[in-house]
Design a protein around this motif. Sequence first.
Motif, PDB file in Angstrom:
ATOM      1  N   PRO A 114      24.835   7.463   3.014  1.00  0.00           N
ATOM      2  CA  PRO A 114      25.603   7.229   4.244  1.00  0.00           C
ATOM      3  C   PRO A 114      26.420   8.447   4.666  1.00  0.00           C
ATOM      4  CG  PRO A 114      26.632   6.129   2.372  1.00  0.00           C
ATOM      5  CD  PRO A 114      25.300   6.619   1.898  1.00  0.00           C
ATOM      6  N   HIS A 115      26.651   9.388   3.756  1.00  0.00           N
ATOM      7  CA  HIS A 115      27.372  10.611   4.108  1.00  0.00           C
ATOM      8  C   HIS A 115      26.481  11.568   4.904  1.00  0.00           C
ATOM      9  CE1 HIS A 115      25.340  11.108   0.259  1.00  0.00           C
ATOM     10  NE2 HIS A 115      25.325  12.414   0.457  1.00  0.00           N
ATOM     11  N   ILE A 116      25.171  11.262   4.948  1.00  0.00           N
ATOM     12  CA  ILE A 116      24.245  12.065   5.763  1.00  0.00           C
ATOM     13  C   ILE A 116      23.825  11.266   7.005  1.00  0.00           C
ATOM     14  CG2 ILE A 116      21.992  13.205   5.831  1.00  0.00           C
ATOM     15  CD1 ILE A 116      23.130  14.551   3.578  1.00  0.00           C
ATOM     16  N   TYR A 117      23.489   9.990   6.786  1.00  0.00           N
ATOM     17  CA  TYR A 117      22.932   9.165   7.857  1.00  0.00           C
ATOM     18  C   TYR A 117      23.931   8.134   8.400  1.00  0.00           C
ATOM     19  CZ  TYR A 117      18.590  11.158   6.109  1.00  0.00           C
ATOM     20  OH  TYR A 117      17.607  12.035   5.704  1.00  0.00           O
ATOM     21  N   GLY A 118      25.176   8.231   7.975  1.00  0.00           N
ATOM     22  CA  GLY A 118      26.180   7.279   8.436  1.00  0.00           C
ATOM     23  C   GLY A 118      27.539   7.940   8.583  1.00  0.00           C
ATOM     24  N   ASN A 168      29.493   6.747  -4.821  1.00  0.00           N
ATOM     25  CA  ASN A 168      29.030   5.987  -3.657  1.00  0.00           C
ATOM     26  C   ASN A 168      27.690   5.318  -3.942  1.00  0.00           C
ATOM     27  OD1 ASN A 168      31.277   6.814  -2.250  1.00  0.00           O
ATOM     28  ND2 ASN A 168      30.222   8.399  -1.072  1.00  0.00           N
ATOM     29  N   TRP A 169      26.808   6.053  -4.628  1.00  0.00           N
ATOM     30  CA  TRP A 169      25.459   5.567  -4.961  1.00  0.00           C
ATOM     31  C   TRP A 169      25.547   4.284  -5.786  1.00  0.00           C
ATOM     32  CZ3 TRP A 169      20.654   7.983  -3.861  1.00  0.00           C
ATOM     33  CH2 TRP A 169      19.548   7.464  -4.528  1.00  0.00           C
ATOM     34  N   GLU A 170      26.385   4.301  -6.835  1.00  0.00           N
ATOM     35  CA  GLU A 170      26.488   3.129  -7.707  1.00  0.00           C
ATOM     36  C   GLU A 170      27.122   1.944  -6.982  1.00  0.00           C
ATOM     37  OE1 GLU A 170      24.952   2.926 -10.366  1.00  0.00           O
ATOM     38  OE2 GLU A 170      24.473   5.021 -10.695  1.00  0.00           O
ATOM     39  N   LYS A 171      28.111   2.194  -6.129  1.00  0.00           N
ATOM     40  CA  LYS A 171      28.747   1.122  -5.372  1.00  0.00           C
ATOM     41  C   LYS A 171      27.758   0.485  -4.398  1.00  0.00           C
ATOM     42  CE  LYS A 171      33.378   3.153  -5.619  1.00  0.00           C
ATOM     43  NZ  LYS A 171      34.431   3.890  -4.866  1.00  0.00           N
ATOM     44  N   LEU A 172      26.923   1.317  -3.788  1.00  0.00           N
ATOM     45  CA  LEU A 172      25.926   0.813  -2.850  1.00  0.00           C
ATOM     46  C   LEU A 172      24.899  -0.062  -3.562  1.00  0.00           C
ATOM     47  CD1 LEU A 172      25.364   3.998  -0.681  1.00  0.00           C
ATOM     48  CD2 LEU A 172      26.124   1.783   0.170  1.00  0.00           C
ATOM     49  N   LYS A 173      24.504   0.341  -4.774  1.00  0.00           N
ATOM     50  CA  LYS A 173      23.523  -0.453  -5.512  1.00  0.00           C
ATOM     51  C   LYS A 173      24.080  -1.819  -5.882  1.00  0.00           C
ATOM     52  CE  LYS A 173      22.192   2.775  -8.534  1.00  0.00           C
ATOM     53  NZ  LYS A 173      21.417   3.378  -9.636  1.00  0.00           N
ATOM     54  N   LEU A 174      25.374  -1.883  -6.182  1.00  0.00           N
ATOM     55  CA  LEU A 174      26.001  -3.175  -6.471  1.00  0.00           C
ATOM     56  C   LEU A 174      26.021  -4.044  -5.213  1.00  0.00           C
ATOM     57  CD1 LEU A 174      28.986  -2.101  -8.761  1.00  0.00           C
ATOM     58  CD2 LEU A 174      26.931  -3.356  -9.446  1.00  0.00           C
ATOM     59  N   LYS A 175      26.276  -3.436  -4.061  1.00  0.00           N
ATOM     60  CA  LYS A 175      26.270  -4.185  -2.803  1.00  0.00           C
ATOM     61  C   LYS A 175      24.877  -4.697  -2.473  1.00  0.00           C
ATOM     62  CE  LYS A 175      30.209  -1.985  -0.485  1.00  0.00           C
ATOM     63  NZ  LYS A 175      30.633  -1.154   0.658  1.00  0.00           N
ATOM     64  N   LYS A 186      15.492   3.445   1.241  1.00  0.00           N
ATOM     65  CA  LYS A 186      16.477   3.538   0.162  1.00  0.00           C
ATOM     66  C   LYS A 186      17.255   4.849   0.249  1.00  0.00           C
ATOM     67  CE  LYS A 186      15.090   4.073  -4.155  1.00  0.00           C
ATOM     68  NZ  LYS A 186      14.564   3.729  -5.502  1.00  0.00           N
ATOM     69  N   LEU A 187      16.540   5.941   0.505  1.00  0.00           N
ATOM     70  CA  LEU A 187      17.207   7.246   0.593  1.00  0.00           C
ATOM     71  C   LEU A 187      18.215   7.281   1.743  1.00  0.00           C
ATOM     72  CD1 LEU A 187      14.202   9.648  -0.116  1.00  0.00           C
ATOM     73  CD2 LEU A 187      16.137   9.149  -1.636  1.00  0.00           C
ATOM     74  N   ILE A 188      17.835   6.697   2.862  1.00  0.00           N
ATOM     75  CA  ILE A 188      18.752   6.667   4.023  1.00  0.00           C
ATOM     76  C   ILE A 188      19.946   5.768   3.724  1.00  0.00           C
ATOM     77  CG2 ILE A 188      18.983   5.892   6.416  1.00  0.00           C
ATOM     78  CD1 ILE A 188      16.039   6.817   6.804  1.00  0.00           C
ATOM     79  N   ASP A 206       0.850  -1.192   0.000  1.00  0.00           N
ATOM     80  CA  ASP A 206       0.000   0.000   0.000  1.00  0.00           C
ATOM     81  C   ASP A 206       0.885   1.241   0.000  1.00  0.00           C
ATOM     82  OD1 ASP A 206       0.923   0.342   2.591  1.00  0.00           O
ATOM     83  OD2 ASP A 206      -0.983  -0.158   3.554  1.00  0.00           O
ATOM     84  N   ILE A 207       0.283   2.399   0.106  1.00  0.00           N
ATOM     85  CA  ILE A 207       1.045   3.650  -0.012  1.00  0.00           C
ATOM     86  C   ILE A 207       2.101   3.769   1.087  1.00  0.00           C
ATOM     87  CG2 ILE A 207      -0.596   5.020   1.349  1.00  0.00           C
ATOM     88  CD1 ILE A 207       1.333   6.198  -1.797  1.00  0.00           C
ATOM     89  N   ALA A 208       1.818   3.234   2.274  1.00  0.00           N
ATOM     90  CA  ALA A 208       2.809   3.279   3.361  1.00  0.00           C
ATOM     91  C   ALA A 208       4.029   2.441   3.005  1.00  0.00           C
ATOM     92  CB  ALA A 208       2.182   2.793   4.667  1.00  0.00           C
ATOM     93  N   ASP A 209       3.796   1.281   2.376  1.00  0.00           N
ATOM     94  CA  ASP A 209       4.923   0.441   1.945  1.00  0.00           C
ATOM     95  C   ASP A 209       5.779   1.178   0.921  1.00  0.00           C
ATOM     96  OD1 ASP A 209       4.350  -2.009   3.386  1.00  0.00           O
ATOM     97  OD2 ASP A 209       2.627  -2.238   2.070  1.00  0.00           O
ATOM     98  N   VAL A 210       5.113   1.860  -0.008  1.00  0.00           N
ATOM     99  CA  VAL A 210       5.824   2.609  -1.048  1.00  0.00           C
ATOM    100  C   VAL A 210       6.696   3.693  -0.421  1.00  0.00           C
ATOM    101  CG1 VAL A 210       5.542   4.180  -3.010  1.00  0.00           C
ATOM    102  CG2 VAL A 210       4.073   2.161  -2.811  1.00  0.00           C
ATOM    103  N   ILE A 211       6.111   4.448   0.497  1.00  0.00           N
ATOM    104  CA  ILE A 211       6.837   5.555   1.123  1.00  0.00           C
ATOM    105  C   ILE A 211       7.955   5.047   2.028  1.00  0.00           C
ATOM    106  CG2 ILE A 211       6.638   7.498   2.722  1.00  0.00           C
ATOM    107  CD1 ILE A 211       3.757   7.889   1.632  1.00  0.00           C
ATOM    108  N   ASN A 212       7.666   4.022   2.820  1.00  0.00           N
ATOM    109  CA  ASN A 212       8.684   3.484   3.723  1.00  0.00           C
ATOM    110  C   ASN A 212       9.851   2.865   2.961  1.00  0.00           C
ATOM    111  OD1 ASN A 212       7.465   4.231   6.157  1.00  0.00           O
ATOM    112  ND2 ASN A 212       6.184   2.395   6.197  1.00  0.00           N
ATOM    113  N   SER A 213       9.529   2.196   1.847  1.00  0.00           N
ATOM    114  CA  SER A 213      10.584   1.620   1.013  1.00  0.00           C
ATOM    115  C   SER A 213      11.476   2.718   0.438  1.00  0.00           C
ATOM    116  CB  SER A 213       9.948   0.806  -0.120  1.00  0.00           C
ATOM    117  OG  SER A 213      10.934   0.324  -1.003  1.00  0.00           O
ATOM    118  N   LEU A 214      10.850   3.818   0.014  1.00  0.00           N
ATOM    119  CA  LEU A 214      11.609   4.952  -0.511  1.00  0.00           C
ATOM    120  C   LEU A 214      12.479   5.577   0.575  1.00  0.00           C
ATOM    121  CD1 LEU A 214      12.294   7.106  -2.618  1.00  0.00           C
ATOM    122  CD2 LEU A 214      10.171   8.293  -1.974  1.00  0.00           C
ATOM    123  N   CYS A 215      11.916   5.759   1.760  1.00  0.00           N
ATOM    124  CA  CYS A 215      12.678   6.357   2.869  1.00  0.00           C
ATOM    125  C   CYS A 215      13.900   5.505   3.213  1.00  0.00           C
ATOM    126  CB  CYS A 215      11.787   6.512   4.096  1.00  0.00           C
ATOM    127  SG  CYS A 215      10.510   7.785   3.938  1.00  0.00           S
TER     128      CYS A 215
END
Length: 259
Positions: free
Chosen positions: A101-105, A118-125, A95-97, A84-93
Amino acid sequence: MYTREKQLKAFERLLDIMDDLREKCPWDRKQTMESLRNLTVEEVYELGDAILEKDTEEIKKELGDVLLHIVFYSKIGSETKDFDIADVINSLCKKLIDRHPHIYGDAEAKDEKQVKENWEKLKLKEGNKSVLQGVPQSLPALIKASRIQDKVAGVGFDWEQPKQVFEKVKEELEELQVEVEQNQQDKIEDEFGDVLFSMINYARFLKIDPETALERTNKKFIFRFQYLEQKAKENNLDLSEMSLAEMDKFWEEAKSLKL
């Protein structure tokens, strides 16, 4: 601007309206994800047009249409109990976090380039088997080429200077001309594609969006040609019977006018 409380209230109102439409409207009730797909693509292009025109009122309306589609898909997903919409939003949140990692880590990112790397390396991981896995197959070729180049540059596969890219453009043009002179049609198409790909890459180094640049040229051409048509009509002339010199006179006039 509205307070956060009023923004959330407006979003809740939209969800309530979506519930009503899905229950009571024959058209809305009939829709599926598949039937909405092409309409969604159309809405995104309409938003793109409004952005190019810098029409903020139209941008606001088109953003609403895109948001409606997001809510619509989420409503359908809730009916099948998939999400549902909460799943969509939570999944996005999440992913953004995770992707910042330079903001939240503890990671560091000194500039935009390092953020992309960093973004591309994280997606590979995360499990992507290829840097290019996230490029949609159905993207228009010009946009797809731009996204491909952005992504491989994000892992360091890139030229160092714009001059190098321009030299590549000239090299591809020379190769195209060779095939044109030899009248090798299949090879001409291949080399023409290489020229376009290298030009798109050059646009990236010049910090130009090639899609936007081409669309601006499309609009410019349409304006000038329609001016030519208008002037021909005013002078009781038939375009198909006019010489190029006669048409060029009006074309040059159009070039002096602003869109």
